[in-house]
Design a protein around this motif. Structure first.
Motif, PDB file in Angstrom:
ATOM      1  N   HIS A 115      -4.332 -15.087 -37.059  1.00 45.58           N
ATOM      2  CA  HIS A 115      -5.834 -16.283 -36.768  1.00 45.58           C
ATOM      3  C   HIS A 115      -4.823 -17.599 -36.099  1.00 45.58           C
ATOM      4  O   HIS A 115      -3.865 -17.974 -35.963  1.00 45.58           O
ATOM      5  CB  HIS A 115      -6.726 -17.432 -37.889  1.00 45.58           C
ATOM      6  N   ASN A 137     -13.319 -17.245 -41.170  1.00 46.24           N
ATOM      7  CA  ASN A 137     -12.920 -15.378 -41.329  1.00 46.24           C
ATOM      8  C   ASN A 137     -12.413 -15.244 -42.034  1.00 46.24           C
ATOM      9  O   ASN A 137     -11.201 -15.642 -42.910  1.00 46.24           O
ATOM     10  CB  ASN A 137     -12.133 -15.449 -40.223  1.00 46.24           C
ATOM     11  N   LYS A 139      -9.994 -11.619 -42.874  1.00 46.92           N
ATOM     12  CA  LYS A 139      -9.415 -10.229 -42.089  1.00 46.92           C
ATOM     13  C   LYS A 139      -8.813  -9.470 -43.453  1.00 46.92           C
ATOM     14  O   LYS A 139      -8.381 -10.185 -44.232  1.00 46.92           O
ATOM     15  CB  LYS A 139      -8.701 -11.243 -40.650  1.00 46.92           C
ATOM     16  N   PHE A 147      -4.078  -4.334 -38.384  1.00 42.53           N
ATOM     17  CA  PHE A 147      -5.370  -4.774 -38.664  1.00 42.53           C
ATOM     18  C   PHE A 147      -6.239  -3.793 -39.258  1.00 42.53           C
ATOM     19  O   PHE A 147      -6.523  -2.817 -38.575  1.00 42.53           O
ATOM     20  CB  PHE A 147      -5.947  -5.274 -37.095  1.00 42.53           C
ATOM     21  N   ASP A 150     -12.660  -7.477 -39.407  1.00 43.40           N
ATOM     22  CA  ASP A 150     -12.764  -8.507 -39.619  1.00 43.40           C
ATOM     23  C   ASP A 150     -13.498  -9.490 -39.582  1.00 43.40           C
ATOM     24  O   ASP A 150     -14.654  -8.569 -39.029  1.00 43.40           O
ATOM     25  CB  ASP A 150     -12.111  -9.205 -38.117  1.00 43.40           C
TER      26      ASP A 150
END
Length: 1222
Positions: A115, A137, A139, A147, A150
């Protein structure tokens, strides 16, 4: 975690603690940091750390420090977590950065930014990745830092903790009045539980309760299913800092209120006994507790951690000993996070200086009892060259890369004399190919004799001959080919049918070759279309057809509603196949279907691994139960604003229960003579076959009626709980029925070779008996009728005994229930009638109306078909005749068959799965009228699913009551789609592409535009369709749909469900409007709608010459309307409006002009297209009226002004009256 009451300086970290928090500056070294802490730590140029392992002497059983590493100097570590799958320790800091350390040596494994601004508050490891929770969030990243997803929280959320409740579900809580449940498969919020302010800061779980810690100092115990509060402990008067649960004990630490002095750390731990739900004696400790955890080894030890680094071990029910205190050397820093490994051998601490400390009590520490192997980045092969074994013949020398030299000869260079090219001689061409070959120029063409694999020619022909024999005659399409040796056993009409796709898709596929009736087949290429045969079975049961078409409810995914929509299309179709895509889409979302294993993956369907016989029987049980529940539920307020539910859909006793339901009485008799009787409703029965003794080598003869009676009135011995004996006892369980159903549904359960052999032997017994009776009948004098001798099941006077080969089941059953003898079942001839006495006794005749066999075909993986006796009402509607006929339904192949073929089951390839027997004239007591439940209320204003959608974002104006469409009104229509599964194709040897399976599309946006009236050209429907299935390609260039447009959390569009928009289009179709669009055939196909041809005006065919190419909407708009559309992406409003204008241009051109004049216009169109290669000239982008909506917005022209030039004011919510409620 609640940090209220801690050091006041913890809120804002001073510069001398961590340098500056500006993201653009490198963290500075803390001047107060003890240099001895950095011994064994090397700082890289980027500020990262690499640990240098040093020998550490551990004393087993006593915790001591093993390693300390610096992650980012001066940045507080706000979360630590031991990985539950691998030997890793994770940490997250105040700047949103995370780092993982591998093993007890604490070597850095990965480091990445999660973040940009918020701190990491909780870390949780999964099988496939790691979850990181920040303030707003959630994630997920892989362990290497890639990634995954999210999940943004609602605005104003302040999340603090998460709790895994299952493999794919978790709870997220924080300082707000709710706790959210999130499904990790769909990354969607599934439930939201309301809690008291100020919310939940800490969550734990046991096998009995959820435990929620609140900043008010309370701990609540909540139900695992409903999250309802069961108990509350008021632990501390100030605030709660931490708690933990183990076994029957709950221990908590926190802060007490000291009046004006604020909060102070309470040195008494509150301990609660969860068996009696009360507090036991508080435990006094010698440190100021901030964290605590149970570390159960031999006893239930507690470890208590203070903010300054003091740690104390104690028993929760004993006294704390000062000797059990040790100190974490934080060099003046404060501890900010703490975690215990799952093996209880390691403790991890994170402090405000950016250091992570690892403590352990064993020399060889492991974080988990069973950890999987960790994947590391591949080492550089140049730096670490492998050792080559010169004695290995197959070892490639290319493992060691060498520079290519052009001057020096290589050792592997062969002399020219030994390296002469000798091409391998090609095998001789098949003489049959040479004989039938036709030559065009220098190229020869011949039919493939199919003696070899496609696109392959073996060199060792003799050795490969046996291998190729196994693959010979693999079918591409099972129909229209000569009989093949390997498939001669399976009749052609029973084989699996496939669709041949061309460049035109399905337009040139001849479905009439497979179906010469007016009944509609079903397409098989959709996932989980194995149930097509059972959908046809339900359709041809008249009460069910009427029931589901009268049903309409507010559930988004209701199988009864979707079946009603599908049956409506089957009613309208005149022989063309339909597809059950929307029904199967809803079917895939039903959790019970997934739990029963009814949802197949693509690989299982293609490879034929699925056991279709067992699968369709489970599906049969599931669909009857599901329809019974959905049609029995009392309807609440309608989701469609006034859509009245029919009497069938809202009755207390469902039609499914009346049609298939049979009240059964289950009795359990224990050896103690205790008898328990329970009543229930069953919708189908399963066949149970007699056990074969090991001594009996020959299977005995049994009558089908006898086996069926024993299966219905089942008696079996099993272990069951006896309340009288208070233990499990051998009990005899019997089942008896109290009434007869109107339709008797039987699952045959022929799932193994044992049951198949039983069917085969019984059919042989029946056939031999029939042959003997035929011989006796032929020997009788001509004046003897022989009717009594030919009374075996299914055998009538006009039936040949040869037709009864492989037949065991009768075409008619006589069933009755008497008080004295119970259930009686006997086989009858099809033409038999009941006597008056039998009718008075309540006997009934049941005719066979459905059989569903499993076709076992090793080449195609097998398939399912259905034999259905189609009634008079269906023939009357479709063909205008009144008679009954048996048909074979094999996906889109429909063919009339003889009744003798229905009951024939050659179990070597045709295995019985499901039987339906229907009571004669049963449908006379059902209301078979269909009242369309869809009314005009579906077109009124509805709320959007999107959270961020505002009125200012509206792109359409709903219809007012005065604008409700009438028959013949024009409506411009356009739809945009996204791709769920990519196309599967193969490249032929001649370079052409053959489509094996088309891409699976899903409708993403549907737009309807007014075609007349004062508001002509203004859309009244512009719905974006939410989908729960994963989108592989948004096709943004062609659809204008962008990622996020279909996500309810972030979309600003008018987002609705597919069912809601489907109902709007169904109402328009039923009203009789005429849809105008370009390429509407594909649009309606993907939406899964069947529209009568006289209600469709397709501009792609209006401006088309026979045997010529189809012309794009963009080129037509440029040529006839001087409009330049579809500049960057497609917009459905623009396309629908353009199609309307083209239709009116067509009417203008054809009005008063003959066919020859119109043909000249089209010839000019095609001539211009060939000159321009069908591309719109770039220079004409702004000519004429060529201003698109996007250009209008860019230049300040409003949509209302563009549509109505004579009106200069803007079209807003004050200019259009709100539609009144109906």
């Amino acid at each position: 975690m609640n940090f209220e009451g801690l050091d006041a300086g913890m809120g804002e970290f001073p510069p001398n603690l961590h340098g500056t928090l500006d993201a653009g500056l490198e963290p500075s070294m803390d001047p107060h940091l003890n240099p001895s802490l950095l011994q064994g730590v090397e700082l890289e140029a980027e500020g990262l750390t690499m640990t240098v392992p040093e020998p550490v002497h551990m004393m087993e059983g006593i915790f001591s420090e093993l390693h300390s590493v610096v992650s980012e100097v001066g940045i507080p570590v706000t979360a630590t977590h031991f990985d539950n799958q691998e030997e890793m320790l994770w940490m997250g800091n105040h700047r949103g950065h995370v780092t993982s350390f591998f093993g007890p040596t604490m070597g850095r494994y990965s480091s990445f930014q999660v973040h940009a601004a918020d701190d990491i508050r909780h870390i949780q490891s999964l099988e496939t990745g790691v979850l990181f929770l920040s303030k707003s969030n959630l994630k997920c990243y892989t362990r290497g830092g890639l990634f995954m997803f999210d999940y943004p929280m609602e605005e104003g959320a302040d999340m603090h903790s998460l709790l895994m409740t299952g493999n794919n579900t978790l709870l997220v809580g924080g300082l707000q009045n709710y706790v959210a449940e999130v499904d990790l498969n769909t990354v969607q919020e599934t439930q939201k539980f309301t809690v008291d302010i100020p919310g939940v800061a800490i969550m734990r779980q046991s096998n009995r309760f959820f435990f929620c810690g609140h900043t008010s100092g309370k701990v609540t115990l909540r139900d695992l299913r409903t999250f309802k509060m069961e108990q509350e402990f008021d632990a501390f008067s100030g605030s709660l800092s931490d708690f933990d649960v183990h076994g029957n004990l709950l221990a908590a630490c926190g802060f007490s209120s000291r009046g004006l002095n604020g909060l102070s750390c309470d040195r008494f731990l509150m301990v609660y006994d969860l068996r009696m739900m009360r507090a036991v004696t508080p435990l006094q400790v010698h440190v100021d507790p901030l964290f605590l955890r149970f570390i159960p080894t031999y006893t239930s030890r507690l470890v208590i951690i203070s903010q300054t680094g003091q740690c104390q071990f104690c028993e929760p029910t004993g006294l704390a000993n000062v000797a059990d205190i040790f100190h974490v050397n934080t060099v003046g820093q404060l501890l900010m996070s703490f975690d215990v490994s799952s093996s209880k051998q390691a403790l991890g601490f994170g402090d405000s200086g950016g250091c992570v400390h690892l403590w352990t009590d064993v020399p060889e520490v492991s974080f988990n009892d069973y950890s999987r192997e960790t994947e590391f980045a591949l080492p550089c092969l140049v730096d670490t060259l492998p050792q080559l074994d010169w004695n290995h013949d197959l070892l490639p020398l290319s493992l060691i890369p060498l520079p290519l030299t052009s001057t020096e000869p290589l050792l592997s260079d062969w002399p020219t004399s030994l390296a002469a090219p000798r091409p391998r001689r090609a095998p001789p061409v098949d003489p049959e190919i040479l004989r039938t070959m036709k030559t065009v120029g220098f190229i020869g063409y011949a039919a493939n004799p199919r003696t070899r694999l496609r696109n392959q020619v073996p060199y060792k022909i003799k050795d490969a001959e046996l291998d190729y024999d196994n693959y010979k005659q693999v079918p591409e399409s099972p129909i229209g080919r000569d009989e093949e040796p390997h498939l001669c056993m399976v009749l052609k009409k029973y084989r699996k049918v496939t669709i041949k796709y061309s460049k035109l898709g399905l337009e040139d596929f001849d479905f009439k070759h497979y179906n010469k009736t007016l009944f509609a087949g079903l397409e098989p290429h959709i996932p989980n279309a194995y149930c097509n045969c059972m959908i046809q079975v339900l359709y041809f049961l008249e009460p069910i057809r009427c029931l589901v078409q009268n049903h309409l409810c507010q559930k988004e995914f209701c199988l009864a509603c979707e079946l009603g929509f599908l049956f409506h299309m089957l009613d309208l179709s005149r022989g063309n196949p339909c597809q059950a895509s929307n029904f199967l889409r809803a079917f895939r979302t039903i959790p019970e279907a997934s739990a029963l294993g009814l949802i197949l993956s693509d690989s299982d369907e293609q490879t034929g691994k699925a056991k279709l016989g067992r699968l369709i029987q489970s599906w049969n049980r599931f669909i009857l139960t599901q329809l019974h529940q959905e049609t029995q539920e009392q309807e609440g307020p309608q989701a469609y604003r006034g859509a009245s539910s029919s009497s069938l859909g809202s009755s207390v006793e469902s039609v499914i229960g009346k049609l298939f339901g049979c009240e059964v009485e289950n009795s359990s008799l224990c050896r103690c003579a205790k008898e328990t009787v329970r009543s229930s409703l069953t919708l189908l029965f399963t066949m149970h076959y007699p056990e074969q003794n090991s001594q009996d080598k020959v299977i005995k003869e049994h009558d089908f009626a006898e086996i069926l009676k024993k299966s219905i009135c089942l008696e079996q011995s099993t272990q069951a709980w006896c309340e009288n004996c208070e233990k499990y006892q051998p009990t005899v369980q019997t089942r008896n029925i109290r009434c007869l159903p109107d339709v008797l549904v039987i699952n045959c359960e022929v799932n193994s070779a044992k049951e198949a052999e039983f069917w085969k032997v019984q059919a042989e017994y029946a056939f031999n008996k029939a042959m003997q009776k035929e011989i006796r009948c032929n020997c009788l004098p001509f004046w003897c009728s022989g009717e009594e001798l030919c009374s075996m099941e299914g055998l009538t006077i006009d039936t040949r005994a040869e037709d009864l080969r492989h037949v065991w089941i009768p075409l008619t059953l006589k069933m009755s229930i008497s008080k004295s003898q119970g259930l009686e079942i006997s086989s009858c001839s099809e033409g038999d009638e009941l006597s008056a006495t039998e009718e008075e006794e309540g006997a009934s005749l049941y005719d066979l109306v459905v059989t569903v066999p499993h076709i076992q075909d090793g080449r195609t993986g097998g398939n399912l078909v259905a034999h259905i006796k189609v009634g008079e009402t269906y023939h009357q509607r479709k063909e205008g005749v009144t008679h009954q006929q048996w048909y074979l339904f094999n996906d889109f192949l429909i063919e009339p068959i003889d009744k003798t073929e229905v009951a024939q089951f050659d179990v070597s390839w045709k295995v019985p799965a499901i039987l339906y027997y229907a009571k004669r004239n049963y449908h006379t007591k059902y209301d078979l009228r269909i009242k369309n439940p869809i009314d005009a209320s579906v077109l009124l204003t509805e709320a959007s699913l999107a959270r961020k959608q505002r009125k200012s974002h509206a792109t359409f104006i709903p219809l007012m009551v005065s604008e409700m469409p009438q028959a013949g009104d024009l409506v411009g229509l356009d739809a945009e789609f996204v791709t769920l599964n990519q196309e599967e194709a193969e490249l032929r040897s001649d370079g052409t592409k053959s489509t094996i399976k088309p891409s699976q599309m899903s409708v993403a946006r549907i737009t309807c535009v007014r075609g007349q009236g004062a508001n002509e050209g203004i859309p009244f429907i512009d719905d974006y369709i939410s989908t729960q299935e994963q989108v592989v390609d948004y096709l943004t260039q062609y659809s204008g749909i962008k990622p996020g447009d279909l996500d309810a959390k972030i979309s600003s569009k008018h987002l609705t469900t597919l069912k809601s928009t489907y109902l709007k289009l169904r109402f328009l179709i039923d009203t009789g409007v005429r849809f105008v669009g370009h390429g509407l055939q594909k649009d309606f196909r993907v939406i899964n709608l069947l529209v009568p041809k006289d209600q469709v005006v397709d501009t792609v065919y209006l401006f088309h010459l026979p045997r010529k190419r189809m012309i794009s909407l963009r080129f037509l708009a440029w040529y006839f309307l001087d409009l330049n559309i579809q500049g960057e992406t497609h917009d459905s409003i623009e396309d629908a409006r353009t199609a309307l204008q083209l239709y009116k241009k067509y009417l203008e051109l054809s009005h008063g002009a003959g066919k020859d004049e119109m043909r000249k216009v089209l010839k000019g169109l095609y001539e211009k297209g060939r000159q321009l290669d069908w591309k719109v000239p770039e220079s004409d982008a702004g000519d004429g009226q060529g201003i698109t909506k996007r250009d209008a917005m860019r230049t300040g022209v409003h949509l209302g002004t563009m549509l109505f030039p004579e009106k200069s004011h803007h079209l807003n919510k004050h200019d259009v009256k709100k539609p009144p409620k109906i």
